[in-house]
Design an enzyme around this catalytic site. Structure first.
Site, PDB file in Angstrom:
ATOM      1  N   GLY A   1       0.810  -1.207   0.000  1.00  8.07           N
ATOM      2  CA  GLY A   1       0.000   0.000   0.000  1.00  8.07           C
ATOM      3  C   GLY A   1       0.839   1.251   0.000  1.00  8.07           C
ATOM      4  O   GLY A   1       2.070   1.198   0.133  1.00  8.07           O
TER       5      GLY A   1
ATOM      6  N   THR B   1       3.090  -1.018   8.990  1.00  7.66           N
ATOM      7  CA  THR B   1       3.889  -1.390  10.166  1.00  7.66           C
ATOM      8  C   THR B   1       3.012  -1.528  11.403  1.00  7.66           C
ATOM      9  O   THR B   1       3.199  -2.446  12.216  1.00  7.66           O
ATOM     10  CB  THR B   1       4.984  -0.335  10.408  1.00  7.66           C
ATOM     11  OG1 THR B   1       5.770  -0.182   9.226  1.00  7.66           O
ATOM     12  CG2 THR B   1       5.887  -0.750  11.560  1.00  7.66           C
TER      13      THR B   1
ATOM     14  N   HIS C   1      -9.243  35.837  -9.190  1.00 11.64           N
ATOM     15  CA  HIS C   1      -8.823  34.485  -9.585  1.00 11.64           C
ATOM     16  C   HIS C   1      -9.566  33.422  -8.762  1.00 11.64           C
ATOM     17  O   HIS C   1     -10.124  32.461  -9.320  1.00 11.64           O
ATOM     18  CB  HIS C   1      -7.308  34.358  -9.384  1.00 11.64           C
ATOM     19  CG  HIS C   1      -6.745  33.030  -9.775  1.00 11.64           C
ATOM     20  ND1 HIS C   1      -5.997  32.863 -10.923  1.00 11.64           N
ATOM     21  CD2 HIS C   1      -6.811  31.799  -9.187  1.00 11.64           C
ATOM     22  CE1 HIS C   1      -5.636  31.586 -11.015  1.00 11.64           C
ATOM     23  NE2 HIS C   1      -6.110  30.925  -9.961  1.00 11.64           N
ATOM     24  N   GLU C   2      -9.597  33.590  -7.454  1.00 13.50           N
ATOM     25  CA  GLU C   2     -10.236  32.595  -6.590  1.00 13.50           C
ATOM     26  C   GLU C   2     -11.761  32.609  -6.747  1.00 13.50           C
ATOM     27  O   GLU C   2     -12.389  31.542  -6.741  1.00 13.50           O
ATOM     28  CB  GLU C   2      -9.856  32.834  -5.130  1.00 13.50           C
ATOM     29  CG  GLU C   2      -8.366  32.723  -4.833  1.00 13.50           C
ATOM     30  CD  GLU C   2      -7.776  31.378  -5.252  1.00 13.50           C
ATOM     31  OE1 GLU C   2      -8.514  30.374  -5.274  1.00 13.50           O
ATOM     32  OE2 GLU C   2      -6.579  31.330  -5.580  1.00 13.50           O
TER      33      GLU C   2
ATOM     34  N   HIS D   1     -12.689  30.546  -9.772  1.00 16.61           N
ATOM     35  CA  HIS D   1     -12.810  29.112  -9.507  1.00 16.61           C
ATOM     36  C   HIS D   1     -14.165  28.793  -8.871  1.00 16.61           C
ATOM     37  O   HIS D   1     -14.874  27.867  -9.296  1.00 16.61           O
ATOM     38  CB  HIS D   1     -11.705  28.654  -8.546  1.00 16.61           C
ATOM     39  CG  HIS D   1     -10.348  28.584  -9.155  1.00 16.61           C
ATOM     40  ND1 HIS D   1     -10.079  27.881 -10.300  1.00 16.61           N
ATOM     41  CD2 HIS D   1      -9.153  29.129  -8.768  1.00 16.61           C
ATOM     42  CE1 HIS D   1      -8.795  27.980 -10.593  1.00 16.61           C
ATOM     43  NE2 HIS D   1      -8.208  28.751  -9.683  1.00 16.61           N
TER      44      HIS D   1
ATOM     45  N   GLY E   1      -0.444   2.484   7.407  1.00 20.31           N
ATOM     46  CA  GLY E   1      -0.491   1.676   8.619  1.00 20.31           C
ATOM     47  C   GLY E   1      -0.007   0.259   8.452  1.00 20.31           C
ATOM     48  O   GLY E   1      -0.425  -0.626   9.208  1.00 20.31           O
TER      49      GLY E   1
ATOM     50  N   PRO F   1       2.540   4.882   1.259  1.00 25.81           N
ATOM     51  CA  PRO F   1       3.160   5.243   2.550  1.00 25.81           C
ATOM     52  C   PRO F   1       2.141   5.847   3.507  1.00 25.81           C
ATOM     53  O   PRO F   1       1.240   6.590   3.102  1.00 25.81           O
ATOM     54  CB  PRO F   1       4.225   6.284   2.144  1.00 25.81           C
ATOM     55  CG  PRO F   1       4.467   6.052   0.689  1.00 25.81           C
ATOM     56  CD  PRO F   1       3.173   5.574   0.116  1.00 25.81           C
ATOM     57  N   GLY F   2       2.283   5.510   4.790  1.00 27.67           N
ATOM     58  CA  GLY F   2       1.444   6.116   5.818  1.00 27.67           C
ATOM     59  C   GLY F   2       0.098   5.474   6.025  1.00 27.67           C
ATOM     60  O   GLY F   2      -0.729   6.008   6.763  1.00 27.67           O
TER      61      GLY F   2
END
Length: 607
Positions: free
Chosen positions: A205, A212, A428-429, A432, A210, A207-208
């Site tokens: 999977g 381990t 600009h924002e 969006h 779970g 990284p991060g």
């Protein structure tokens, strides 16, 4: 989590003990023995013994005579006499039949001589060796005198401290691993039917997620010893040392069976073997892999030794490692879905004081695509923010701000932007957000801000899906392209210019448009043909072309055409709503941040 370690005394301790014993022997025992070996006589007695032909051998030093007799006294090795001027002594000795020999040492201790000649040089070189080994340990990151040791961390059953209750958002992976736990608890019911425990399980999977943590939870649930080692710890400078570490690791595991051996980042040593012969590190890596394959074939699975491994690069592993009988199971540990993210947030919030009424559902929807480690970081960032502001509980606002910190970085409050650029950023924002509001089935706007962030963003518009989505239609992706180009379209409609603020939007739009054509088969020109392949979906979305240069040029033209159409659609929407665009931009310029609710209220009032 505590580790079970065996105490080791340094080698210099034994050297010091041996030196003290030798010094005591030399000072107390040997001097008395040496004193009984030499007997002093007068010169007259010596002459008498010569005349009686009792002297057997004579040696002369600078100030003394050393001699032996034919019949030595008990406990006497030789005699000593003072030297007198006697020119006829040589003739007398010849007439008596005495022989002439080398000088016999009398003052120096033989033990002291042995120590100075042998022991001291040996200790000196041993000291130099120890010093060099410590230097090598610092340089190479390992113990130079223990190359063949695995250095695996061993966690005993009562100290693991992890269980499946600590793992959230990975129900399928926990279910697949639960069978291994049940086998270690109740092996007889599996043996009765003839089933054997899987020798190995590969956790795959991003990284991060779970991996381990899952391995430690399996050991905690089974209450068996847990060996943990990283694949990089097998890699050594000298050929053959990695294979020796593998042998040592499996030897320890066999001694403590039943147990679990966890190899993190196994792709370090498990990469596909080259067809040719390698040298240096490649040859060492392949020997280590061969030894790992041999050991996995050699141990008996009925003893309860389970090998767990984790990787985020399964495509690079050797096929021999993945065949049945070695890593029998491949368990995906994917990014959590909405319910999984909410569960993970609640697990990490157990140790944090959270205010009543906090809505984890909203945070879970806002963190689509986040891993378990990132969600844990969000909770921690929220707690830190509450402390900075002098509060004893984490509020909803803390959690929402921590999401923005993880996504876009911290606020750059000291950054000064001139009024003209602020107006461009605000337009600009709003561009969006307005395009997103006018498109059908677009994700609702959650927040609009023009406060700059440490990631380099001068502002951003956040959208949050109401429901979790697993499929995206062609219309959905074209809508995303239209929203991404809405910022540049607003700059052109309002100011008649273009700025560099749209660079990140352009990158995202290009990536989506190319994926639509080369991987999703959403092009009328090319149809359902794969023109690119993703190298590693767990680490990056980088893709490599699998088509000719002529076809690649046509793909570039198609990408340009798709983005251009989306851009024109965004310009048309904003030109039609120019008055609303100006009004919302002025409001955002004044407030700097607008919530999604406020934005929709203004929009509804205008309509």
């Amino acid at each position: 989590m505590k580790e079970a370690k065996s105490p080791k005394k340094p080698l210099i301790t034994y050297y010091l003990i041996a030196m003290i014993i030798l010094m005591l022997l030399n000072a107390l025992v040997f001097p008395s023995l040496m004193a009984s070996r030499v007997k002093e006589v007068g010169y007259d007695e010596f002459l008498t013994m010569v005349e009686n032909k009792q002297v057997a051998q004579v040696a002369m030093d600078s100030d003394q005579l050393l001699f032996t007799t034919h019949e030595q006294e008990k406990g006497v090795s030789y005699y000593q006499a003072g030297l007198w001027p006697d020119p006829d002594l040589t003739q007398k000795l010849v007439e008596s039949g005495a022989s002439f020999g080398a000088v016999i040492p009398t003052q120096d201790s033989p033990l002291l001589s042995f120590i100075m000649s042998w022991v001291f040089p040996i200790l000196f070189f041993v000291f130099i060796g120890q010093l060099l080994s410590k230097l090598m340990q610092k340089k190479l990151g390992g113990n130079a005198m223990q190359f063949g040791k695995s250095h695996a961390k061993i966690y005993v059953e009562s100290q693991t401290g992890k269980s499946f209750a600590d793992v959230a958002g990975q129900d399928e992976a926990k279910e697949a691993l639960h069978e291994i736990v049940d086998f270690l608890h109740n092996p007889d019911k599996y043996k009765d039917i003839g089933a054997s425990l899987p020798k190995g399980a590969l956790l795959v999977g991003p990284p991060g997620t779970g991996k381990t943590l899952l391995a430690k939870a399996v050991a905690g649930e089974a209450k068996v010893p847990f060996f943990s080692i990283s694949g990089s710890e097998f890699v050594e400078m000298f050929v053959g040392m990695g294979a020796a570490k593998v042998r040592d690791l499996f030897k320890q595991a066999q001694e403590k069976a039943p147990c679990i051996v966890f190899i993190d980042e196994i792709d370090t040593i498990g990469k596909k073997r080259d067809s040719g012969t390698g040298i240096g590190g490649n040859d060492e890596r392949e020997q280590t892999l061969n030894q790992l394959l041999t050991e996995m074939d050699g141990f008996d699975g009925a003893k309860g030794v389970v090998i767990l491994a984790a990787t985020n690069r399964p495509d690079s592993l050797d096929k021999a490692l993945l065949r049945p009988g070695r890593f029998d199971r491949r368990i995906p540990v994917e990014l959590p879905d909405l319910q999984g993210r909410i569960a993970i947030l609640k697990v990490h919030a157990r140790n944090v004081k959270v205010a009543s009424g906090v809505d984890f559902d909203t945070i879970g929807r806002a963190t689509s695509g986040a891993s378990g480690a990132e969600l844990a970081n969000i909770i921690n960032e929220a707690a830190l923010r509450a402390v900075r502001q002098g509060r004893s509980e984490v509020s909803q606002n803390d959690l929402e701000e921590s999401v923005e910190v993880v996504i876009a970085g911290y606020q750059r409050k000291g950054m000064v932007i001139n009024e003209k650029e602020k107006r461009i950023i605000a337009s600009h924002e709003i561009g969006h957000a307005l395009v997103a509001a006018r498109l059908k089935d677009a994700a609702p706007v959650h927040k609009i801000t023009i406060i700059p962030r440490t990631s380099g963003a001068l502002g951003y518009t956040m959208q949050i899906e109401e429901d979790e989505r697993f499929l995206q239609s062609r219309e959905d992706l074209l809508g995303q392209l239209c929203i991404l180009t809405g910022g540049r379209a607003a700059e052109e409609v309002v100011f008649g210019t273009m700025t560099s603020g749209a660079s990140n939007d352009i990158e995202k739009a290009t990536s989506i448009a190319r994926a639509m054509i080369t991987r999703f088969g959403m092009s009328d020109t090319f149809g359902m043909v794969a023109l690119e392949t993703v190298n590693n979906p767990y680490l990056s979305s980088d893709a490599s072309l699998v088509c000719s240069q002529e076809m690649a040029a046509k793909v570039d033209q198609e990408v340009q055409q798709v983005i251009s159409q989306a851009h024109q659609q965004a310009k048309a929407i904003l030109s039609k709503d120019r008055a609303l665009l100006d009004r919302l931009s002025a409001y955002l310029l004044e407030k700097e941040t607008i919530s999604g609710e406020t934005f929709m209220e203004i929009l509804a009032a205008q309509d």
